[in-house]
Design an enzyme around this catalytic site. Structure first.
Site, PDB file in Angstrom:
ATOM      1  N   HIS A 286      -3.329   1.577  12.938  1.00 24.20           N
ATOM      2  CA  HIS A 286      -3.226   0.582  11.165  1.00 24.20           C
ATOM      3  C   HIS A 286      -4.546   0.247  11.308  1.00 24.20           C
ATOM      4  CE1 HIS A 286      -0.915  -2.348   9.182  1.00 24.20           C
ATOM      5  NE2 HIS A 286      -2.331  -2.827   9.185  1.00 24.20           N
ATOM      6  N   GLU A 287      -4.854  -0.558  12.858  1.00 26.78           N
ATOM      7  CA  GLU A 287      -6.161  -1.611  12.780  1.00 26.78           C
ATOM      8  C   GLU A 287      -7.481  -0.875  12.049  1.00 26.78           C
ATOM      9  OE1 GLU A 287      -5.794  -4.946  12.507  1.00 26.78           O
ATOM     10  OE2 GLU A 287      -3.512  -4.258  12.540  1.00 26.78           O
TER      11      GLU A 287
ATOM     12  N   HIS B 162      -7.505   0.473   8.715  1.00 27.15           N
ATOM     13  CA  HIS B 162      -8.330  -0.570   8.203  1.00 27.15           C
ATOM     14  C   HIS B 162      -9.930   0.038   7.641  1.00 27.15           C
ATOM     15  CE1 HIS B 162      -5.394  -3.413   6.897  1.00 27.15           C
ATOM     16  NE2 HIS B 162      -4.445  -3.659   8.193  1.00 27.15           N
TER      17      HIS B 162
ATOM     18  N   TYR C 287      -8.674  -7.039  -0.610  1.00 29.49           N
ATOM     19  CA  TYR C 287      -8.075  -7.876   0.291  1.00 29.49           C
ATOM     20  C   TYR C 287      -6.566  -8.451  -0.315  1.00 29.49           C
ATOM     21  CZ  TYR C 287      -4.738  -7.771   4.130  1.00 29.49           C
ATOM     22  OH  TYR C 287      -4.285  -8.102   4.838  1.00 29.49           O
TER      23      TYR C 287
ATOM     24  N   GLU D  60      -3.136  -2.033   2.996  1.00 26.58           N
ATOM     25  CA  GLU D  60      -1.694  -2.273   4.111  1.00 26.58           C
ATOM     26  C   GLU D  60      -1.269  -0.950   4.282  1.00 26.58           C
ATOM     27  OE1 GLU D  60      -1.160  -4.384   6.201  1.00 26.58           O
ATOM     28  OE2 GLU D  60      -3.807  -5.145   5.902  1.00 26.58           O
TER      29      GLU D  60
ATOM     30  N   ASP E  15      -0.030 -14.716   0.662  1.00 29.48           N
ATOM     31  CA  ASP E  15      -0.518 -14.006   1.851  1.00 29.48           C
ATOM     32  C   ASP E  15      -1.707 -12.918   0.885  1.00 29.48           C
ATOM     33  OD1 ASP E  15       0.095 -11.388   3.354  1.00 29.48           O
ATOM     34  OD2 ASP E  15       1.871 -10.862   2.869  1.00 29.48           O
TER      35      ASP E  15
ATOM     36  N   HIS F 158       1.398  -8.007   2.424  1.00 28.30           N
ATOM     37  CA  HIS F 158       2.772  -7.227   3.709  1.00 28.30           C
ATOM     38  C   HIS F 158       3.517  -7.429   2.939  1.00 28.30           C
ATOM     39  CE1 HIS F 158      -0.975  -8.982   5.997  1.00 28.30           C
ATOM     40  NE2 HIS F 158      -0.979  -7.728   6.504  1.00 28.30           N
TER      41      HIS F 158
END
Length: 820
Positions: free
Chosen positions: A378-379, A382, A393, A402, A466, A471
């Site tokens: 996942h990271e 990005h 974002y 995301e 957020d 998210h």
């Protein structure tokens, strides 16, 4: 959803933290754009009667997007893919200033342009000379962040950066860039802004901050580290005993990989917040046993991070042929045991890509160390997004940022679970790290974890926390991908039944990545993602393929767009044809003041560049001869105006088919003009659109904005037509007109150009020059007085490119010249 947004719902996986309302309330975010975009998302040119060669990309962009004089699109990148397409990416500029999130891509095959995609920000008038100096703007940005310490204030961090970049001048200290940014509820108010990359060390954060160059207000924040500065709970995952790449150093072994791209390296931050103080994990015999590393310090998390980076690299290399996250072999560095506030006893419950490296905390009350396989993927996802679509974002673009990271987390996990015989749940995100519930998110059942499975349906978050619910609202993209992969039937929250046959995770991933890599731009929303993913599936598998049908119907299942009309199980409700925007930017000097066709007879003044007269209608018979009359109103002098009349004979929502431009010509008369045309017998019976465009620019078409002039729309009801519903052909028209041939765009002549001492200025139609202003390429006015008689002394100017703003007392013309 109410604003008392629960903390648990803000669990982040890109970073992974729990945001607080206090931390989030001061962060401005870009709201989603309105459904009615200010430029076409996708322009398809395949089969068009006038095709463009790739070498004519600038011409295609200017004509198809109706660029104004002050607009520029400059090429930034060219790439080719395995399907034989060449993709040229272009960045928008306005009067020489970069427009954030304004970018277009030209897609060509065998040297011919097939489509254009992206988003253009329409800017009519904007002052591009900043009132606030860069240094003052930076202080506003730093006051907004309010950090205790910044990375450039740490000499060790600066030295490490210079070593990594092999550049002794490298620094984290922000350098301001003057840009134009759309702000407001629908990004309708572009502002001139200073953009800064601010990296704070304590508390840790990194973001692009935009400071209004006139008011000094921080108008937008785009997180580079994808998390909110707060507290949270996360955990680590184990993947059994794995073979990890290491190297031998000083008599022991360390977690270093040299065969994948430019390397994979994993470091130990020792529960501190300094990358420069990080050290290697080492082992004496290269047998990293549980007895040694499954300890109270969670040192076995290092093996998960190293394996996660290695497994993620292998997925992208083996499935997509991509060499690391940037496609060019970028080194993947992971830092384990990171703690943003050392010694507080809470642990660091976050993981993130900081724009350069992967960072993992050890978790705390709720979570284990944050190095699970899907979290690592996942990271790094990005980082993939940053190097491709670079989705902002915020709101829907941030939710998709995301969502794509979750997609790649699932894909990498599934791929490597099959390779290594691991037991993993592909459709749960973070299932290995959560101590309190099954997982952070579920792609198969988003609502089970408090996420929406339907666009703007149950659990959709409409607030500002957020970054606009990135998210939470990512659940829609997650569920679309799950349905596309696995297939699903049922009734969605809109009350519509659907049935999707899954295409499998390999084909679904190919569609998703081509969407992200080739078509999406930084400000794309869910509607754009639907359009682009259908196009991506068409590119990969062909029009009407099972993959195209599944892609379309999976979006229908989650509430974005209609079902597939040729192969879906649900027929979409009838929709109104949406016509492109056409509008003059300035009606101070000329406008349409009279239109007559049949029972339509309207006299008017200025209508702001566009008049919607579609409530007015007249009947015209197929095969009949019709005469339309019109005239221009002028504030004073009569200018030469170009006229075009369009009728959408086949009712397909555009005016680009043969014969639909029924009148074309020019005149400088303020008297009533007339033109005669014949309605083709093959026209489609029913109500359709009549569009009249008057512009001083001969290149103006039926779509887009233009400088001086006006557009008016009306309705005509065609009777006796023979066009079948599925027939897109229209007979060619012949017609007589009292108009002259179209006049060329009126331009100022400047000579000599380049110039050394003086330039002579000649206005169109031998008009008199009333005034001249000189601006540099940034748009800053310079003190160069105009002495009259059509001549300007430029001897005092430095060598370079300048813009002249020349007035005839009514209109203002702009022309570029070069001083040698």
């Amino acid at each position: 959803m109410a604003e008392n947004y629960s903390a648990a719902a803000l669990l982040l996986l890109g970073g992974l933290s729990i945001a607080t309302a206090q931390a989030q309330q001061k962060m401005p975010v870009l709201a989603d754009r309105p459904v009615k975009n200010d430029s076409p998302t996708l322009v398809q040119l395949r089969g068009a009667k006038s095709s463009y060669a790739l070498s004519e990309a600038n011409k295609a962009l200017r004509e198809q997007l109706q660029l104004a004089t002050n607009d520029q699109l400059l090429r930034t990148k060219t790439s080719a893919d395995a399907l034989g397409y060449v993709h040229e990416k272009y960045q928008q500029y306005y009067r020489g200033i970069k427009v954030e999130h304004g970018d277009y891509t030209v897609h060509a095959k065998q040297g011919q342009i097939e489509s254009l995609s992206g988003r253009l920000t329409r800017i009519e008038k904007l002052e591009v000379q900043p009132a606030l100096a860069e240094a003052a703007a930076l202080q506003r940005a730093l006051s907004f962040v309010g950090a205790r310490q910044y990375m450039w204030q740490d000499a060790n961090e600066e030295a490490l950066l210079q070593e990594q970049q092999q550049n002794p001048a490298a620094t984290y200290k922000p350098k301001g860039e003057l840009v134009i940014l759309g702000v407001g509820e629908n990004e309708e108010k572009p502002v001139l802004a200073w953009k800064f990359n601010v990296y704070a060390k304590a508390p840790v954060s990194r973001a692009y901050l935009y400071v209004d160059a006139h008011s000094g207000e921080v108008v937008f924040k785009d997180d580079i580290i994808k998390h909110a500065a707060a507290t949270g709970n996360f955990a680590t995952a184990y993947s059994g005993t794995r073979s990890l790449a290491t190297d031998s150093y000083n008599g022991s072994y360390r977690l270093r990989e040299a065969t994948r791209g430019n390397g994979i390296e994993t470091y130990n931050c020792k529960k501190g917040n300094s990358y420069t103080s990080a050290v290697d994990f080492t082992d004496a015999d290269n047998n990293w046993t549980a007895a040694e590393y499954n300890n109270a310090n969670f040192d076995n998390a290092a093996g998960d991070a190293h394996f996660g980076a290695q497994a993620t690299y292998d997925y992208w290399k083996n499935i997509f042929g991509r060499n690391s996250y940037d496609g060019a072999g970028a080194k993947i560095r992971s830092y384990v045991h990171f703690d943003d506030t050392p010694g507080d006893g809470k642990g660091f419950e976050n993981a993130y890509w900081n724009g350069s490296v992967m960072t993992y905390g050890d978790g705390g009350t709720r979570f284990r160390p944050l190095t699970a396989l899907d979290v690592c993927a996942h990271e790094i996802g990005h980082a993939i997004c940053e190097k491709t679509a670079n989705l902002t974002y915020s709101y829907e673009s941030g939710a998709m940022n995301e969502g794509f990271s979750d997609i790649w987390g699932a894909c990498v996990e599934q791929y490597n679970a099959a390779r290594y015989g691991l037991t993993k749940n592909t459709w749960l995100i973070g299932e290995d790290i959560d101590k309190q519930q099954a997982a952070l998110r579920s792609m198969s059942d988003p609502k089970a974890m408090g996420q929406p499975a339907f666009y703007k349906g149950q659990y959709w978050y409409a607030g500002t926390l957020d970054n606009g619910g990135v998210h939470t609202n990512s659940g829609v993209l997650n569920h679309w991908f799950y349905i596309l992969t696995q297939g699903k039937s049922g009734t969605n929250e809109g009350g519509n039944s659907y049935s999707v046959t899954g295409v499998g995770i390999i084909d679904a991933a190919k569609i998703a990545f081509r969407t992200e890599d080739v078509y999406l731009t930084s400000s794309s929303n869910y509607a754009a993602a639907r359009t682009y993913s259908i196009q991506a599936a068409t590119d990969l598998f062909g029009a009407g393929s099972a993959q195209v049908i599944a892609t379309t119907n999976a979006w229908y299942a989650v509430g974005v767009g209609a079902a597939y009309s040729g192969g879906g199980t649900t027929t979409p409700p009838p929709t109104t044809v949406a016509y492109c925007t056409s509008k003059g930017n300035d009606v101070a000097y000329e406008w349409i003041d009279y239109v007559k066709l049949g029972s339509i007879a309207r006299t008017s003044g200025k209508d702001g560049g566009y008049y919607d007269g579609t409530a007015l209608s007249t009947s015209i018979a197929a095969g009949s001869s019709q005469t339309i009359s019109f005239s221009a109103g002028f504030a004073s002098s009569a200018y030469t105006e170009n006229w075009d009349v369009y009728i959408d004979y086949n009712q397909d929502g555009d005016f680009s088919d043969a014969g639909e431009n029924v009148v074309g010509g020019s005149s400088s008369s303020s008297s009533t003009l007339s033109a005669t045309f014949t309605v083709p017998t093959s026209a489609k019976t029913g109500k359709t659109r009549l569009r009249i465009v008057m512009s001083d620019n001969s290149a103006t078409t039926s779509c887009g904005t233009y400088g001086y002039g006006e557009t008016e729309d009306y309705s005509v009801n065609i009777t006796g037509g023979t066009l079948a519903a599925d027939n897109t052909g229209v007979a060619s028209l012949t017609g007589a007109t009292t108009l002259d041939a179209k006049a060329p765009t009126r331009q100022v002549s400047i000579y000599p150009n380049p110039a050394t001492d003086h330039v002579a200025i000649a206005l169109p139609d031998n008009g008199t020059v009333a005034g001249v202003e000189v601006m540099d390429i940034r748009g800053a006015k310079l003190a160069v007085p105009y002495t009259g008689k059509g001549e300007l002394n430029v001897s005092t100017l430095a060598k370079g490119v300048y813009i002249l703003s020349i007035s005839d007392g009514q209109k203002t013309f702009h022309q570029r010249f070069v001083k040698e």
